[in-house]
Design an enzyme around this catalytic site. Sequence first.
Site, PDB file in Angstrom:
ATOM      1  N   THR A 139       0.830  -1.214   0.000  1.00 13.76           N
ATOM      2  CA  THR A 139       0.000   0.000   0.000  1.00 13.76           C
ATOM      3  C   THR A 139       0.864   1.264   0.000  1.00 13.76           C
ATOM      4  O   THR A 139       1.913   1.306   0.638  1.00 13.76           O
ATOM      5  CB  THR A 139      -0.897  -0.002   1.255  1.00 13.76           C
ATOM      6  OG1 THR A 139      -1.663  -1.205   1.258  1.00 13.76           O
ATOM      7  CG2 THR A 139      -1.837   1.194   1.277  1.00 13.76           C
ATOM      8  N   ARG A 172     -26.175 -10.165  34.733  1.00 13.51           N
ATOM      9  CA  ARG A 172     -26.678  -8.804  34.944  1.00 13.51           C
ATOM     10  C   ARG A 172     -28.195  -8.807  35.114  1.00 13.51           C
ATOM     11  O   ARG A 172     -28.913  -9.376  34.276  1.00 13.51           O
ATOM     12  CB  ARG A 172     -26.288  -7.953  33.727  1.00 13.51           C
ATOM     13  CG  ARG A 172     -26.924  -6.601  33.658  1.00 13.51           C
ATOM     14  CD  ARG A 172     -26.231  -5.620  34.549  1.00 13.51           C
ATOM     15  NE  ARG A 172     -26.755  -4.276  34.407  1.00 13.51           N
ATOM     16  CZ  ARG A 172     -26.476  -3.292  35.252  1.00 13.51           C
ATOM     17  NH1 ARG A 172     -25.667  -3.516  36.280  1.00 13.51           N
ATOM     18  NH2 ARG A 172     -26.975  -2.100  35.063  1.00 13.51           N
ATOM     19  N   ASP A 179     -23.663  -3.507  22.917  1.00 11.19           N
ATOM     20  CA  ASP A 179     -24.994  -3.049  23.301  1.00 11.19           C
ATOM     21  C   ASP A 179     -25.520  -3.858  24.495  1.00 11.19           C
ATOM     22  O   ASP A 179     -26.074  -3.303  25.438  1.00 11.19           O
ATOM     23  CB  ASP A 179     -25.901  -3.199  22.071  1.00 11.19           C
ATOM     24  CG  ASP A 179     -27.264  -2.583  22.278  1.00 11.19           C
ATOM     25  OD1 ASP A 179     -27.341  -1.579  22.987  1.00 11.19           O
ATOM     26  OD2 ASP A 179     -28.234  -3.123  21.727  1.00 11.19           O
ATOM     27  N   GLU A 214      -6.439  -5.752   3.572  1.00  6.13           N
ATOM     28  CA  GLU A 214      -6.466  -7.001   2.784  1.00  6.13           C
ATOM     29  C   GLU A 214      -7.669  -7.039   1.847  1.00  6.13           C
ATOM     30  O   GLU A 214      -8.311  -8.068   1.687  1.00  6.13           O
ATOM     31  CB  GLU A 214      -6.510  -8.219   3.704  1.00  6.13           C
ATOM     32  CG  GLU A 214      -5.404  -8.261   4.714  1.00  6.13           C
ATOM     33  CD  GLU A 214      -4.136  -8.832   4.155  1.00  6.13           C
ATOM     34  OE1 GLU A 214      -4.160  -9.340   3.022  1.00  6.13           O
ATOM     35  OE2 GLU A 214      -3.112  -8.744   4.847  1.00  6.13           O
ATOM     36  N   GLY A 215      -7.985  -5.896   1.255  1.00  7.11           N
ATOM     37  CA  GLY A 215      -9.161  -5.799   0.396  1.00  7.11           C
ATOM     38  C   GLY A 215     -10.331  -5.375   1.240  1.00  7.11           C
ATOM     39  O   GLY A 215     -10.721  -6.090   2.182  1.00  7.11           O
ATOM     40  N   THR A 216     -10.900  -4.186   0.948  1.00  5.33           N
ATOM     41  CA  THR A 216     -12.015  -3.711   1.774  1.00  5.33           C
ATOM     42  C   THR A 216     -13.240  -4.604   1.524  1.00  5.33           C
ATOM     43  O   THR A 216     -13.308  -5.349   0.542  1.00  5.33           O
ATOM     44  CB  THR A 216     -12.397  -2.258   1.407  1.00  5.33           C
ATOM     45  OG1 THR A 216     -12.962  -2.254   0.085  1.00  5.33           O
ATOM     46  CG2 THR A 216     -11.191  -1.327   1.446  1.00  5.33           C
TER      47      THR A 216
END
Length: 392
Positions: free
Chosen positions: A137, A276, A345, A372-374
């Site tokens: 890159t 929880r 969340d 590594e490639g989007t």
Amino acid sequence: MAIKFKGVDFLEVDSLLSDDERLVRDNTRLFIEENLIPIIEQCNREGRFPRELIRPMGELGFYGASLQGYGCAGMSAVEYGLMTQELERGDSGVRSFVSVQSGLCMYPIHAFGSEEQKQRYLPKMAKGEILGCFGLTEPDAGSNPGSMRTRARKDGNTYVLNGEKMWITSGSIADVAVVWAKVEDEDDTIRGFLVETDRPGFKADDIHGKWSLRASVTSGLALQDVRVPESNLLPKSGGLKSPLMCLNQARYGIAWGAVGAAMSCYDCALQYALLRKQFRDQPIASHQLVQEKLAWMISEITKAQLLILQVGRLKDAGKVDHQHISMAKRNNVWMALECARMSRDVLGANGVSDDYPIMRHLMNLESVKTYEGTHDIHTLIIGSSVTGIDAF
Ligand SMILES: Cc1cc2nc3c(=O)[nH]c(=O)nc-3n(C[C@H](O)[C@H](O)[C@H](O)COP(=O)(O)OP(=O)(O)OC[C@H]3O[C@@H](n4cnc5c(N)ncnc54)[C@H](O)[C@@H]3O)c2cc1C
């Protein structure tokens, strides 16, 4: 206190694994539990790569693990994948370090190197005595590496390299950089060079201010009239196909690794939801909306496990294609990122604290989605494969 991790296996995916495969997975899991989990949150806070684990990981055969000979472990593709899964359950940054050393540095030396280069580098890299980085890159060449500007010019029996590389994992701690450059005297064909990082004109500066992969070193490389002997050219490299072959190795490991990060987040969210209590002194796990999130996560993790296992089986049979790996990388990283967000969340405010691993995984996975490639580039690779039409 956190309950010990017992794995995530809803559909008896374990029964599809051999004893050897389970052994690799369990040994890596144990190493990560004992050596990485206790220190990783502090490393992440400090933005410190845990260098103390480099040699121990070498002793366990983590580097170049799927390569044959030269002191490498010679694991199958599935064994290698299970190893990266467990590494990334620990931390994506540590898995990135191993992926770069293995798939992006040792692999090209193994695949494109001369016998002399293999003998000189691979046994020491397998032990972690020599560290590598992969320079593809550039500031103006990311998804389209073919537009790189780095050039190599032949001068007698040396090559002279000039250019800049950006976002390079392990750049400033590497002893050798695999640098991809266009060779001026060969019609600008892209070829790979082994550049020792102590050569005059080579400079690596770390990128600071990252909110992702904080326990991994990321650097910019500058090459100004760096002279290397012609024996440093990777002789069998030629064209953009060569670095893309390396990326395929690393992407394969990422697709497994993402499952590990997702398992960590899901496991944490499940334990938390059972303990929880909110409303009528009931665990939040008893609320339908929380169960919906847990059900979504375990379903997607299970699908991702089966997807990458099949890709691994194809790889071991010599039948895998790059679009199969693209599908696994794209799906599994997306799935892991969604699991990280949902798990965050489920933990409410505690989800943003580094008393729990979730927020770290979430931030890490943002990089994993891009490198590594989007995600979108892999969409286009799959689209091209099914239509026969490139849409880049
Ligand atoms: C932490 C980290 C470590 C890294 N380590 C390394 C390393 O060791 N070695 C190395 O060489 N690189 C490394 N990289 C770089 C990484 O591979 C690149 O970031 C990646 O290839 C994307 O390039 P870019 O960032 O320039 O984004 P760009 O290519 O500028 O893309 C930006 C956006 O535009 C989209 N886009 C681009 N082209 C198209 C198109 N044709 N159609 C639709 N959408 C498009 C992309 O999907 C993305 O969403 C690393 C990156 C990070 C974040």
